[in-house]
Design a protein around this motif. Structure first.
Motif, mmCIF file in Angstrom:
data_model
loop_
_atom_site.group_PDB
_atom_site.id
_atom_site.type_symbol
_atom_site.label_atom_id
_atom_site.label_comp_id
_atom_site.label_asym_id
_atom_site.label_seq_id
_atom_site.Cartn_x
_atom_site.Cartn_y
_atom_site.Cartn_z
ATOM 1 N N ASP A 169 0.815 -1.209 0.000
ATOM 2 C CA ASP A 169 0.000 0.000 0.000
ATOM 3 C C ASP A 169 0.853 1.266 0.000
ATOM 4 O OD1 ASP A 169 1.016 -0.131 2.519
ATOM 5 O OD2 ASP A 169 -0.918 -0.252 3.542
ATOM 6 N N SER A 170 2.194 1.108 0.161
ATOM 7 C CA SER A 170 3.140 2.214 0.020
ATOM 8 C C SER A 170 4.485 1.599 -0.304
ATOM 9 C CB SER A 170 3.214 3.061 1.296
ATOM 10 O OG SER A 170 3.711 2.288 2.363
ATOM 11 N N LEU A 171 5.416 2.428 -0.777
ATOM 12 C CA LEU A 171 6.674 1.872 -1.264
ATOM 13 C C LEU A 171 7.783 2.902 -1.102
ATOM 14 C CD1 LEU A 171 7.761 -0.710 -2.634
ATOM 15 C CD2 LEU A 171 7.367 0.384 -4.834
ATOM 16 N N GLY A 195 16.800 4.866 -9.342
ATOM 17 C CA GLY A 195 17.311 3.986 -10.374
ATOM 18 C C GLY A 195 16.825 2.558 -10.295
ATOM 19 N N LEU A 196 16.148 2.179 -9.226
ATOM 20 C CA LEU A 196 15.676 0.806 -9.072
ATOM 21 C C LEU A 196 14.245 0.666 -9.553
ATOM 22 C CD1 LEU A 196 17.121 -0.214 -5.595
ATOM 23 C CD2 LEU A 196 18.131 -0.498 -7.859
ATOM 24 N N THR A 197 13.864 -0.570 -9.869
ATOM 25 C CA THR A 197 12.500 -0.866 -10.302
ATOM 26 C C THR A 197 11.830 -1.791 -9.301
ATOM 27 O OG1 THR A 197 13.209 -2.772 -11.610
ATOM 28 C CG2 THR A 197 13.113 -0.641 -12.733
ATOM 29 N N ASP A 198 10.504 -1.776 -9.320
ATOM 30 C CA ASP A 198 9.719 -2.663 -8.476
ATOM 31 C C ASP A 198 8.346 -2.808 -9.106
ATOM 32 O OD1 ASP A 198 8.914 -4.313 -6.408
ATOM 33 O OD2 ASP A 198 9.766 -3.029 -4.854
ATOM 34 N N THR A 199 7.537 -3.709 -8.557
ATOM 35 C CA THR A 199 6.204 -3.963 -9.096
ATOM 36 C C THR A 199 5.178 -3.819 -7.990
ATOM 37 O OG1 THR A 199 7.125 -5.506 -10.698
ATOM 38 C CG2 THR A 199 4.755 -5.603 -10.332
ATOM 39 N N ARG A 247 7.910 6.877 -2.181
ATOM 40 C CA ARG A 247 8.998 7.807 -1.881
ATOM 41 C C ARG A 247 10.285 7.274 -2.485
ATOM 42 N NH1 ARG A 247 12.282 8.342 2.600
ATOM 43 N NH2 ARG A 247 11.069 6.777 3.706
ATOM 44 N N VAL A 248 10.978 8.140 -3.180
ATOM 45 C CA VAL A 248 12.243 7.773 -3.817
ATOM 46 C C VAL A 248 13.377 8.392 -3.005
ATOM 47 C CG1 VAL A 248 13.656 7.924 -5.902
ATOM 48 C CG2 VAL A 248 11.172 7.593 -6.083
ATOM 49 N N THR A 249 14.298 7.545 -2.569
ATOM 50 C CA THR A 249 15.427 7.971 -1.747
ATOM 51 C C THR A 249 16.714 7.874 -2.559
ATOM 52 O OG1 THR A 249 15.889 5.748 -0.914
ATOM 53 C CG2 THR A 249 14.240 7.047 0.266
ATOM 54 N N PRO A 250 17.787 8.512 -2.071
ATOM 55 C CA PRO A 250 19.077 8.341 -2.753
ATOM 56 C C PRO A 250 19.475 6.870 -2.777
ATOM 57 C CG PRO A 250 19.180 10.147 -1.173
ATOM 58 C CD PRO A 250 17.877 9.451 -0.944
ATOM 59 N N ARG A 251 20.298 6.500 -3.706
ATOM 60 C CA ARG A 251 20.742 5.123 -3.850
ATOM 61 C C ARG A 251 21.541 4.705 -2.606
ATOM 62 N NH1 ARG A 251 21.107 2.314 -8.711
ATOM 63 N NH2 ARG A 251 21.426 0.103 -8.270
ATOM 64 N N ILE A 252 21.174 3.585 -2.025
ATOM 65 C CA ILE A 252 21.848 3.082 -0.830
ATOM 66 C C ILE A 252 23.010 2.200 -1.251
ATOM 67 C CG2 ILE A 252 21.573 1.746 1.289
ATOM 68 C CD1 ILE A 252 18.602 2.449 1.210
ATOM 69 N N SER A 253 24.200 2.487 -0.701
ATOM 70 C CA SER A 253 25.362 1.648 -1.007
ATOM 71 C C SER A 253 25.574 0.577 0.053
ATOM 72 C CB SER A 253 26.622 2.500 -1.132
ATOM 73 O OG SER A 253 26.928 3.127 0.106
ATOM 74 N N ARG A 254 25.279 0.898 1.314
ATOM 75 C CA ARG A 254 25.456 -0.092 2.378
ATOM 76 C C ARG A 254 24.642 0.322 3.592
ATOM 77 N NH1 ARG A 254 29.806 3.302 3.826
ATOM 78 N NH2 ARG A 254 30.136 3.407 6.093
ATOM 79 N N ILE A 255 24.410 -0.649 4.471
ATOM 80 C CA ILE A 255 23.760 -0.411 5.753
ATOM 81 C C ILE A 255 24.616 -1.057 6.834
ATOM 82 C CG2 ILE A 255 21.736 -0.884 7.182
ATOM 83 C CD1 ILE A 255 20.028 -0.753 4.723
ATOM 84 N N ASP A 256 25.003 -0.274 7.835
ATOM 85 C CA ASP A 256 25.799 -0.774 8.945
ATOM 86 C C ASP A 256 24.893 -1.000 10.155
ATOM 87 O OD1 ASP A 256 27.958 -0.505 7.321
ATOM 88 O OD2 ASP A 256 28.735 1.318 8.265
ATOM 89 N N VAL A 257 24.997 -2.193 10.737
ATOM 90 C CA VAL A 257 24.237 -2.541 11.933
ATOM 91 C C VAL A 257 25.225 -3.062 12.969
ATOM 92 C CG1 VAL A 257 22.276 -3.845 12.841
ATOM 93 C CG2 VAL A 257 22.314 -3.190 10.440
ATOM 94 N N PRO A 258 25.158 -2.600 14.217
ATOM 95 C CA PRO A 258 26.152 -3.025 15.222
ATOM 96 C C PRO A 258 26.109 -4.510 15.542
ATOM 97 C CG PRO A 258 24.397 -1.738 16.234
ATOM 98 C CD PRO A 258 24.221 -1.599 14.762
ATOM 99 N N ILE A 259 24.978 -5.168 15.328
ATOM 100 C CA ILE A 259 24.863 -6.610 15.570
ATOM 101 C C ILE A 259 24.913 -7.316 14.221
ATOM 102 C CG2 ILE A 259 23.451 -8.461 16.535
ATOM 103 C CD1 ILE A 259 22.253 -6.475 18.455
#
Length: 796
Positions: free
Chosen positions: A271-273, A278-282, A343-355
């Motif tokens: 119901d939201s995305l 630059g990415l595609t989805d359906t 909502r279109v966000t900047p391209r994500i290169s990585r996500i850091d998680v402490p665990i």
């Protein structure tokens, strides 16, 4: 037999379909999935079929109605796949098709080459299980446009059909074996008004094989269903139920399936995305009343801002993210309009998680922990946290906030996942249990100026260890004595007592009593005050008062091995009561007498484990060394003599082996007591009664003096079986009379208390506490006391 009225045929046909025995059986375990070809080559616009065979753990073929088989394309812009495994090439490129049966997944590599003709428009990535790929609607056709092909009215058809779908006159088809029956796939059809679908009519041959029939006459029954005679598509006409019958001229066999046409109630999924540039989805429309079946026909898709969101094909919900921003994806069809915010966000290169992903997260019921995830763009910039989405597989077991805080709800196991466009999903197993914070040490001591990390764990109701705390909170009740940081690192500031409390939501709290001590204990009388003092640092020139007593004198105060308690000799001033050995907390509180009132006790020495004390005991008839167990108060005699005195027990690692001072017949000697037997280590001359055990096992002895007013020689020596070896002198100032000695802060020095006959700048004969290096360098003056002061000094 012929039927004169369609209604009679419909009623009987429905009755037969309803009452026919079910062929479905309990699900078999899928043990093996065989894909006939793991590589496919197909031209754009062309079709290819993935063929599979499924076997159970007994190597028996599993019938199709006993397992769920699904096909998924990794890139629907290259190739799509239907629920039956039919692959359609979209445009040149390579992708993979994932074939799943039960828990087993196989991959088929698909290569799409250029076609001589224009490729077909890409259908949706996943087609509902009941449907084959729909015909691509014209891009310019309005979403609600009715079908233009003629529809055969149910009332206009009066067929002659065998309701059981069994052949009446089997005729061998081309190629050999005759047809004995027929089936229609899928076994039930669900549509919306205006939606169409082309079923498959399959002949079942006498040899057990099946072939698709093309010369089929289709007949709808009921006002809800229609047929397009030009395409043989079945069409939903009105909400309701009907039947679709089919007859093949080849073999003269027939079959029928029920058709349900539902109300046009559709909702978007999702119901939201959130999409990265630059990415595609359906996005799909699903029918909630039909098991959330995806509807792909008669829809028109558009974007409110094509610079932010571009619709790849207006007939399907395939979108491509453009510039950063927000836009609505609009879908129209079946007299409905739906808006999906994107909502279109900047391209994500990585996500850091402490665990690290995959690490189990323990949670208490009602407890929480926060995974402080950070997303970074292609230029290394920190992106806002709302570009990420957190999900919990079972929200009844744990819930998660938009910021990544997961909260335990009830006991069990679930999975936490972090989703973000364009990057792989990260997941963590989560165990929710009733648990409690448990400190591994409830009582400890630190020397002022030192630090250590406290050990705390989570424990279940059965006391099993559940690992470290994930969201611990630390508090010190006396930060002037000791501080603690967020990682549980304790730093000792000044002598005293502090309570450190550690807690975690859902797991309660536990507390740790912390004593901060100095480097040496000085006990006796200083400036008329009777009590115990501490030398806090190695360079102190004054002592810090630990406690004072006005009713008696305290001497020989010594810390327990863990420095959480102090043992001392206490002599009441009234002289009525005998001297006794007392134990107190390391901050001077909670005194307790541990020796018997009927004897004179002194010279306490701790056992290495801190659970018992050795002491010298004197009475008019005998002297002995006793061992007292602190928890019970029970005592036992280690050695007893009828004449003379036993003093100053020194305990080694083996508590059965003690060193004591023995005074008999006017001589003072050092002796070893082992298993009750006493062996002299020194013989023959009056000596000082002072000695101490160094950390390396050597002894520190004050010798060669017959009077407290005469200078004394200080030596180190190694105890042997029946004597002292490696005697080495320790340099002291000239004219220095020793009153007490102790091991030092470390292995390089010792502490000596004594009187100086003369000391530069000081009147009379001051009492000094010296730190004397064992390498012969000049001693360091720690404390300068007066002639009237009397003290003993101990480290542990």
């Amino acid at each position: 037999m012929t039927w004169s009225k369609p209604r009679v045929f419909i009623a009987l046909l429905v009755t037969l379909l309803t009452c026919a025995p079910s062929t479905a059986a309990g699900a078999q375990t899928v043990a093996q999935v065989v894909v006939k070809s793991l590589q496919l080559r197909v031209k754009a616009g062309a079709r290819a079929q993935i063929l599979t065979e499924v076997y159970d753990d007994a190597n028996e073929a599993v019938p199709p109605d006993r397992y769920e088989l699904s096909f998924t394309s990794a890139d629907t812009m290259i190739a799509t796949v239907s629920i039956t495994g039919e692959v359609i090439g979209v445009r040149p490129g390579s992708t993979r098709i994932f074939v799943r049966a039960g828990k087993i997944v196989r991959q088929v590599q698909v290569s799409v080459t250029a076609a001589t003709a224009q490729p077909v428009a890409p259908p949706p990535a996943t087609v509902p299980r009941q449907t084959a790929p729909p015909a691509t609607p014209p891009a310019t056709a309005p979403a609600s446009a009715p079908a233009t092909a003629p529809v055969t009215s149910p009332a206009a058809a009066t067929p002659t059909v065998t309701p059981s779908a069994t052949a009446t006159r089997p005729v061998p088809p081309a190629g050999g074996s005759p047809a004995v029956s027929a089936t229609i796939e899928p076994g039930n059809i669900r549509l919306l008004p205006g939606e169409r679908f082309r079923p498959t009519f399959r002949l079942v041959l006498a040899n057990g094989s099946q072939v698709d029939a093309s010369d089929v006459t289709w007949t709808p029954y009921g006002a809800a269903v229609g047929i397009d005679p030009g395409t043989n598509d079945v069409i939903g006409v009105l909400p309701g139920s009907g039947v679709l019958g089919g007859r093949s001229a080849l073999g003269n066999v027939s079959a029928s399936v029920p058709v349900v046409v539902g109300e046009a109630v559709l909702v978007p999924e999702p119901d939201s995305l959130v999409l990265s540039s630059g990415l595609t989805d359906t996005v799909y429309l699903v029918a909630p009343a039909q098991d959330r079946r995806r509807v792909t026909q008669n829809l028109a898709w558009s974007s409110t801002d094509p610079t932010v969101l571009r619709v790849v094909n207006p007939a399907f919900g395939i979108v491509e993210a453009g510039g950063v921003g927000t836009a609505d994806l609009i879908v129209q069809g079946y007299t409905l309009t739906r808006r999906i915010p994107i909502r279109v966000t900047p391209r994500i290169s990585r996500i850091d998680v402490p665990i690290v992903a995959g690490t189990e997260i323990p949670l208490g019921v009602g407890g929480s922990t926060t995974l402080d995830a950070k997303a970074f763009g292609t230029a290394g910039e920190l992106l806002p946290p709302d570009v990420m989405m957190w999900r919990v597989a079972d929200p009844t077991m744990a819930r998660v906030t938009a910021s990544g805080t997961i909260v335990g709800v009830r006991e069990g196991r679930t999975t936490l996942s972090l989703l973000a466009p364009g990057v792989p999903t990260q997941s963590w197993p989560v165990t929710v249990r009733e648990m409690k914070v448990s400190a591994r040490e409830r009582l400890l001591s630190l020397t002022a100026g030192t630090s250590r990390t406290l050990a705390v764990t989570l424990r279940a109701r059965d006391q099993s260890d559940l690992g470290a705390l994930t969201a611990a909170r630390w508090v010190s009740t006396a930060p002037d004595v000791a501080t603690v940081d967020a990682a549980g690192t304790l730093t000792a500031k000044a002598p005293g007592r502090a309570t450190v409390v550690v807690s975690q939501d859902g797991a309660g709290a536990d507390s740790i009593t912390v004593f901060v001590t100095g480097r040496a204990l000085v006990s006796g009388t200083i400036n008329g005050v009777r009590g115990i003092w501490q030398v806090v640092t190695g360079t102190d020139s004054t002592a810090t008062l630990l406690m004072r007593t006005d009713s008696g004198a305290v001497s020989q105060a010594v810390w327990s091995p863990d420095r959480t308690h102090i043992a001392a000799t206490y002599e009441p001033l009234d002289r009525v009561n005998a001297s006794r050995v007392v134990v107190m907390d390391a901050d001077g509180r909670n005194w307790k007498t541990v020796s018997a009132d009927s004897v004179m006790a002194s010279d306490p020495a701790w056992a290495p484990d801190g659970r018992s004390l050795f002491m010298a005991v004197r009475n008019p008839k005998a002297a002995s060394i006793l061992r007292v167990t602190l928890a019970t108060g029970a005592s036992s005699s280690i050695r007893q003599v009828g004449e003379g005195q036993l003093r100053y027990p020194a305990v080694g690692a083996d508590t059965a082996d003690l060193l004591v001072r023995i005074e008999a017949n006017g001589a003072v000697d050092l002796a070893r007591v082992h298993a009750g037997a006493l062996t002299l280590l020194t013989r023959g001359r009056p000596r000082e009664e002072l000695f101490a055990t160094l950390r390396d096992g050597r002894m520190l002895l004050a010798i060669d003096s017959s009077s407290r007013t005469r200078p004394t020689t200080l030596v180190t020596a190694t105890p042997a079986a029946d004597g002292m070896q490696s005697v080495t002198p320790v340099t002291l100032p000239a004219g220095f009379v020793i009153t007490d000695i102790s091991r030092g802060y470390d292995d390089t020095s010792v502490l000596v208390a004594g009187r100086a006959r003369l000391w530069p700048g000081l009147p009379g004969q001051p009492l000094l506490l010296l730190r004397v290096p064992l390498d012969g360098t000049a001693p360091q003056v720690l404390l300068v006391l007066t002639e009237k002061d009397v003290v003993t000094v101990r480290t542990n």
